[in-house]
Scaffold this motif. Sequence first.
Motif, mmCIF file in Angstrom:
data_model
loop_
_atom_site.group_PDB
_atom_site.id
_atom_site.type_symbol
_atom_site.label_atom_id
_atom_site.label_comp_id
_atom_site.label_asym_id
_atom_site.label_seq_id
_atom_site.Cartn_x
_atom_site.Cartn_y
_atom_site.Cartn_z
ATOM 1 N N VAL A 100 0.754 -0.705 -0.063
ATOM 2 C CA VAL A 100 -0.071 -0.455 0.108
ATOM 3 C C VAL A 100 1.050 1.428 -0.540
ATOM 4 O O VAL A 100 0.885 2.044 -0.711
ATOM 5 C CB VAL A 100 -1.042 0.213 1.261
ATOM 6 N N LEU A 101 1.869 1.496 0.522
ATOM 7 C CA LEU A 101 3.346 2.150 0.847
ATOM 8 C C LEU A 101 3.313 2.294 -0.345
ATOM 9 O O LEU A 101 3.497 3.196 -1.011
ATOM 10 C CB LEU A 101 3.885 2.194 2.583
ATOM 11 N N LEU A 102 3.715 1.906 -0.579
ATOM 12 C CA LEU A 102 4.959 1.596 -2.399
ATOM 13 C C LEU A 102 3.813 2.364 -3.635
ATOM 14 O O LEU A 102 4.291 2.543 -4.341
ATOM 15 C CB LEU A 102 5.376 0.240 -2.375
ATOM 16 N N GLY A 103 2.746 1.214 -3.764
ATOM 17 C CA GLY A 103 1.821 1.796 -4.690
ATOM 18 C C GLY A 103 1.687 3.114 -4.320
ATOM 19 O O GLY A 103 1.431 3.993 -5.682
ATOM 20 N N SER A 104 0.764 3.972 -3.115
ATOM 21 C CA SER A 104 0.736 5.336 -3.107
ATOM 22 C C SER A 104 1.453 6.285 -3.641
ATOM 23 O O SER A 104 1.671 7.214 -3.972
ATOM 24 C CB SER A 104 -0.216 5.131 -1.810
ATOM 25 N N SER A 107 4.381 5.411 -5.136
ATOM 26 C CA SER A 107 4.728 5.818 -6.583
ATOM 27 C C SER A 107 3.639 6.025 -7.458
ATOM 28 O O SER A 107 4.092 6.921 -8.759
ATOM 29 C CB SER A 107 5.064 4.212 -7.273
ATOM 30 N N LEU A 108 2.545 6.160 -7.124
ATOM 31 C CA LEU A 108 1.149 6.744 -7.783
ATOM 32 C C LEU A 108 2.174 8.707 -7.193
ATOM 33 O O LEU A 108 1.773 9.165 -8.268
ATOM 34 C CB LEU A 108 0.278 6.780 -7.188
ATOM 35 N N ALA A 109 2.073 9.093 -6.282
ATOM 36 C CA ALA A 109 2.289 10.639 -5.845
ATOM 37 C C ALA A 109 3.491 10.476 -6.571
ATOM 38 O O ALA A 109 3.802 12.167 -6.885
ATOM 39 C CB ALA A 109 2.433 10.166 -4.169
ATOM 40 N N ALA A 135 -0.629 5.990 2.972
ATOM 41 C CA ALA A 135 -1.117 6.468 1.598
ATOM 42 C C ALA A 135 -1.506 7.593 0.822
ATOM 43 O O ALA A 135 -0.869 8.122 0.646
ATOM 44 C CB ALA A 135 -1.987 5.092 0.824
ATOM 45 N N GLY A 136 -2.644 8.149 1.924
ATOM 46 C CA GLY A 136 -3.120 8.956 1.811
ATOM 47 C C GLY A 136 -2.770 10.691 1.482
ATOM 48 O O GLY A 136 -2.775 11.197 1.177
#
Length: 145
Positions: free
Chosen positions: A51-55, A57-59, A130-131
């Motif tokens: 979750v941390l890495l995905g968010s 990366s998106l950020a 993540a947010g």
Amino acid sequence: MTEIFQSAGQALLYGAVGLAVMAVGFVALDLVTPGKLFHVVWTDRNRGAAVLLGSQSLAVGLVIMEAIQASESEEGLGQGLFSTLLYGLAGVLVMTVVGIVIGLLTPGQMGAVCLDDRDDRPHPAAWVQAGMYLGTAFMVGAALS
């Protein structure tokens, strides 16, 4: 036809700069979370880390998009690539600092808490972080525009 190849080449160069910034973002996240992030996500299959890495990366991708749009490309390709790199790295730095500050204000070590998977579900703190990454990306993106 030449213009198409020139534009494609420029897109590849901006993509390389974006990839470099994303790699720096990965290293920064790896430094503030316990364990080796690559191992924690791909070998341990830790959902909180994913979750941390995905968010993140998106950020970082959002920051890079805004950095390219705000780049000094009218000054030439080199200046556009350099400003994109600089703006992107500034975004990664701001995200990392905000993550550290949030970690200091919350109980326990934020990185460790986020990786605490119970019942095969990410800890709620992973979603909060993540947010925070996405919110910071929007903030940095707005500052660049």
